[in-house]
Design an enzyme around this catalytic site. Structure first.
Site, PDB file in Angstrom:
ATOM      1  N   ASP A  17       0.707  -1.118  -0.022  1.00 38.78           N
ATOM      2  CA  ASP A  17      -0.016   0.170   0.019  1.00 38.78           C
ATOM      3  C   ASP A  17       1.097   1.396   0.088  1.00 38.78           C
ATOM      4  OD1 ASP A  17      -2.357  -1.605   0.597  1.00 38.78           O
ATOM      5  OD2 ASP A  17      -1.193  -1.900   2.203  1.00 38.78           O
ATOM      6  N   TYR A 197       5.604 -14.405   0.457  1.00 38.82           N
ATOM      7  CA  TYR A 197       4.882 -14.686   1.712  1.00 38.82           C
ATOM      8  C   TYR A 197       5.238 -16.143   2.289  1.00 38.82           C
ATOM      9  CZ  TYR A 197       2.028 -11.108  -0.294  1.00 38.82           C
ATOM     10  OH  TYR A 197       1.594  -9.726  -1.241  1.00 38.82           O
ATOM     11  N   GLN A 259      13.509   1.195  -2.838  1.00 42.72           N
ATOM     12  CA  GLN A 259      12.733   0.824  -3.953  1.00 42.72           C
ATOM     13  C   GLN A 259      13.569   0.770  -5.281  1.00 42.72           C
ATOM     14  OE1 GLN A 259       9.206   3.278  -3.923  1.00 42.72           O
ATOM     15  NE2 GLN A 259       7.814   1.554  -3.488  1.00 42.72           N
ATOM     16  N   ARG A 275       5.717 -10.770  -5.293  1.00 42.30           N
ATOM     17  CA  ARG A 275       4.557 -10.812  -4.431  1.00 42.30           C
ATOM     18  C   ARG A 275       3.698  -9.720  -4.670  1.00 42.30           C
ATOM     19  NH1 ARG A 275       6.279 -10.838   1.867  1.00 42.30           N
ATOM     20  NH2 ARG A 275       5.633  -8.347   2.313  1.00 42.30           N
ATOM     21  N   GLY A 276       2.555  -9.810  -4.029  1.00 38.13           N
ATOM     22  CA  GLY A 276       1.608  -8.773  -4.039  1.00 38.13           C
ATOM     23  C   GLY A 276       1.336  -8.107  -5.192  1.00 38.13           C
ATOM     24  N   GLU A 277       1.613  -6.559  -4.935  1.00 31.29           N
ATOM     25  CA  GLU A 277       1.276  -5.797  -6.197  1.00 31.29           C
ATOM     26  C   GLU A 277       2.496  -5.089  -6.907  1.00 31.29           C
ATOM     27  OE1 GLU A 277      -2.689  -3.712  -6.255  1.00 31.29           O
ATOM     28  OE2 GLU A 277      -1.850  -2.052  -7.292  1.00 31.29           O
ATOM     29  N   ASP A 278       3.144  -4.415  -6.129  1.00 31.83           N
ATOM     30  CA  ASP A 278       4.101  -3.542  -6.428  1.00 31.83           C
ATOM     31  C   ASP A 278       5.371  -4.148  -7.000  1.00 31.83           C
ATOM     32  OD1 ASP A 278       4.993  -0.742  -7.270  1.00 31.83           O
ATOM     33  OD2 ASP A 278       6.332  -1.039  -5.822  1.00 31.83           O
ATOM     34  N   SER A 279       5.942  -5.091  -6.123  1.00 39.65           N
ATOM     35  CA  SER A 279       6.917  -5.938  -6.923  1.00 39.65           C
ATOM     36  C   SER A 279       6.608  -6.711  -7.921  1.00 39.65           C
ATOM     37  CB  SER A 279       7.661  -6.619  -5.865  1.00 39.65           C
ATOM     38  OG  SER A 279       6.755  -7.861  -5.276  1.00 39.65           O
TER      39      SER A 279
HETATM   40  O1  TRH Z   1       4.751  -5.991   0.546  1.00 44.16           O
HETATM   41  P1  TRH Z   1       3.315  -6.613  -0.150  1.00 44.16           P
HETATM   42  O2  TRH Z   1       3.073  -8.018   0.030  1.00 44.16           O
HETATM   43  O3  TRH Z   1       2.089  -5.756  -0.357  1.00 44.16           O
HETATM   44  C1  TRH Z   1       0.839  -6.148  -0.245  1.00 44.16           C
HETATM   45  C2  TRH Z   1       0.245  -6.075  -1.813  1.00 44.16           C
HETATM   46  O4  TRH Z   1       0.252  -4.716  -2.291  1.00 44.16           O
HETATM   47  C3  TRH Z   1      -1.186  -6.786  -1.409  1.00 44.16           C
HETATM   48  O5  TRH Z   1      -1.644  -6.393  -2.651  1.00 44.16           O
HETATM   49  C4  TRH Z   1      -1.733  -5.696  -0.878  1.00 44.16           C
HETATM   50  O6  TRH Z   1      -2.927  -6.137  -0.461  1.00 44.16           O
HETATM   51  C5  TRH Z   1      -1.193  -5.753   0.598  1.00 44.16           C
HETATM   52  O7  TRH Z   1       0.408  -5.485   0.465  1.00 44.16           O
HETATM   53  C6  TRH Z   1      -1.508  -4.928   1.794  1.00 44.16           C
HETATM   54  O8  TRH Z   1       4.073  -6.883  -1.795  1.00 44.16           O
HETATM   55  P2  TRH Z   1       4.375  -5.536  -2.738  1.00 44.16           P
HETATM   56  O9  TRH Z   1       2.838  -4.970  -3.329  1.00 44.16           O
HETATM   57  O10 TRH Z   1       5.283  -6.352  -3.833  1.00 44.16           O
HETATM   58  O11 TRH Z   1       5.075  -4.435  -1.934  1.00 44.16           O
HETATM   59  C7  TRH Z   1       6.580  -4.350  -1.652  1.00 44.16           C
HETATM   60  C8  TRH Z   1       7.226  -3.272  -1.673  1.00 44.16           C
HETATM   61  O12 TRH Z   1       8.389  -3.277  -0.990  1.00 44.16           O
HETATM   62  C9  TRH Z   1       7.436  -2.564  -3.312  1.00 44.16           C
HETATM   63  O13 TRH Z   1       7.167  -1.372  -3.331  1.00 44.16           O
HETATM   64  C10 TRH Z   1       8.709  -2.986  -3.480  1.00 44.16           C
HETATM   65  C11 TRH Z   1       9.295  -2.840  -1.634  1.00 44.16           C
HETATM   66  N1  TRH Z   1      10.626  -3.491  -1.520  1.00 44.16           N
HETATM   67  C12 TRH Z   1      11.539  -2.483  -1.579  1.00 44.16           C
HETATM   68  O14 TRH Z   1      11.630  -1.485  -1.507  1.00 44.16           O
HETATM   69  N2  TRH Z   1      12.787  -3.142  -1.049  1.00 44.16           N
HETATM   70  C13 TRH Z   1      12.989  -4.545  -0.868  1.00 44.16           C
HETATM   71  O15 TRH Z   1      14.108  -5.159  -0.631  1.00 44.16           O
HETATM   72  C14 TRH Z   1      11.814  -5.425  -1.079  1.00 44.16           C
HETATM   73  C15 TRH Z   1      11.666  -6.954  -0.954  1.00 44.16           C
HETATM   74  C16 TRH Z   1      10.513  -4.777  -1.439  1.00 44.16           C
END
Ligand code: TRH
Length: 384
Positions: A17, A197, A259, A275-279
């Site tokens: 988020d 996860y 990021q 995973r999730g959305e952004d990665s």
């Molecule tokens: O952390 P997430 O599992 O976030 C999730 C999803 O967005 C999901 O859809 C939502 O419902 C839930 O949160 C609440 O995975 P996501 O979306 O990939 O976000 C991870 C963020 O972390 C992304 O912006 C990349 C960042 N990141 C870094 O900046 N450095 C790192 O070393 C890593 C591993 C990730």
């Protein structure tokens, strides 16, 4: 006069988020010269992704953005002077803020930024107005997605050019690995990044890598799959600069990255587990083969999203490679009846050259879609 945008974000869990809201905020500020204020209830996840953000501050400026802690009590006279308001992931807006919006003329443009999905129905919902039940305000739904009928994906200006320069330059990659105290990839080795996860398929994948024919080096940011790694290594978890090898697998621990640096990690690896959305989105911009661990939802609601994406993504692949992608996505997400990770990885690895070509083509295809931040700006101008 510079238009002011307020983005509201509630951290449900994890990083996604905050990660998406932060990317959007930065693009709006840096590429569209807007005055952006990000209200976030828990800035700690943001501080991990963006060093320099101080999670203890109620108000700070970082990267040109005003960052405000969104407290439960959002009493007036908090400012409600934005021209455009973005409610990230339908998090709701503070009542006092909404009331103040009604006193502005013209009323601010109000977007609800939804979660990303490859399902086809989102094209029908994207951009639709929804009048407030009581107040003279209209919310407009913005659905990120993979088709021209959607709101597209966030893609910073120059992202793909930077990626291409990085991926072309052996020196840049070597410097990158060295900055993380990880040796550069050896010839023939498959380098993988791991972000997932906690789930049962991970030990099976680690076994498959350790027992496989080809060398795999897996790079794991701090805090990812800690319990599983602890169990699999018998408490002998790797530390930064101290890798752990078992069979054909070497595990490298790295810090949790900013990021920008995480993007480079995705660009530098041969395969990315995301995973999730952004990665998940960033892995697609990395134009490399990837495996997605979808955010699990109640009643298996995520299964539809998973299938919708795989169907779209694999459509242009030849049947054997499409099957390899489908199989590993299903196995990794624990879909009932899916094959084991061992076989799934073997067929995915065998299909990797074709999937890598496809990943580059897919990224070009996505780049031809509307860009999310620009789309929001354009829609806001049409309405203001
Ligand atoms: O952390 P997430 O599992 O976030 C999730 C999803 O967005 C999901 O859809 C939502 O419902 C839930 O949160 C609440 O995975 P996501 O979306 O990939 O976000 C991870 C963020 O972390 C992304 O912006 C990349 C960042 N990141 C870094 O900046 N450095 C790192 O070393 C890593 C591993 C990730």
């Amino acid at each position: 006069m510079t238009a002011r945008w307020d983005i509201f974000c509630k951290v449900v869990d994890n990083f996604g988020d905050a990660g998406v809201a932060w990317r959007l905020a930065r693009q709006l500020s840096q590429e569209h010269s807007l005055a952006v204020r990000l209200w976030i209830d828990d800035p700690r996840s943001l501080a991990r992704m963006s060093p320099g953000v101080d999670a203890s501050q109620d108000r700070q400026f970082h990267a040109g953005i005003e960052l405000r802690r969104w407290r439960e009590t959002f009493a007036e006279p908090e400012p409600a002077d934005a021209d455009v308001v973005v409610e990230a992931f339908g998090c709701g807006l503070p009542e006092a803020y909404v009331n103040a919006m009604t006193r502005r003329s013209p009323a601010p443009v109000w977007f609800v930024l939804e979660y990303l999905s490859a399902e086809s129905w989102i094209g029908g919902g994207h951009g639709l107005p929804s009048p407030h039940p009581r107040l003279p305000l209209t919310r407009r739904f913005w659905f990120p997605g993979f088709t021209p009928a959607s709101g597209g994906l966030l893609r910073e200006r120059g992202l793909l050019e930077s990626r291409d320069a990085f991926q072309r330059g052996a020196r840049a990659r070597a410097d990158f690995w060295s900055s993380l105290s990880v040796p550069d990839s050896a010839a023939g080795e498959c380098r993988v990044s791991l972000f997932c996860y906690p789930h049962p398929a991970l030990p099976a994948l680690l076994d498959a890598w350790a027992d496989g024919d080809d060398a795999v080096s897996c790079v794991v940011p701090d805090g990812v799959a800690t319990g599983a790694l602890d169990a699999w290594t018998g408490g002998n978890v790797p530390h930064a600069g101290r890798p752990l090898s078992r069979g054909r697998l070497t595990l490298h621990a790295i810090p949790f990255l900013s990021q920008e640096t995480y993007d480079r990690l995705l660009w530098a690896c041969d395969v990315n587990f995301v995973r999730g959305e952004d990665s998940f989105v960033r892995a697609q911009w990395a134009a490399r083969p990837f495996v997605w661990h979808i955010y699990p939802q109640a009643n298996e609601a995520h299964r539809r999203k998973l299938d919708a994406f795989v169907n779209r993504y694999a459509a242009a692949l030849e049947p054997p490679e499409a099957t390899a992608v489908r199989r590993i996505f299903r196995a990794w997400n624990g879909v009932a009846g899916a094959e084991g990770m061992d076989d799934a990885w073997r067929s995915f690895a065998a299909a990797r050259p074709a999937i890598a070509q496809h990943a580059a083509a897919w990224s070009r295809q996505l780049a031809a879609l509307p860009e999310l931040a620009s789309g929001l700006v354009k829609a806001s101008l049409d309405r203001i």
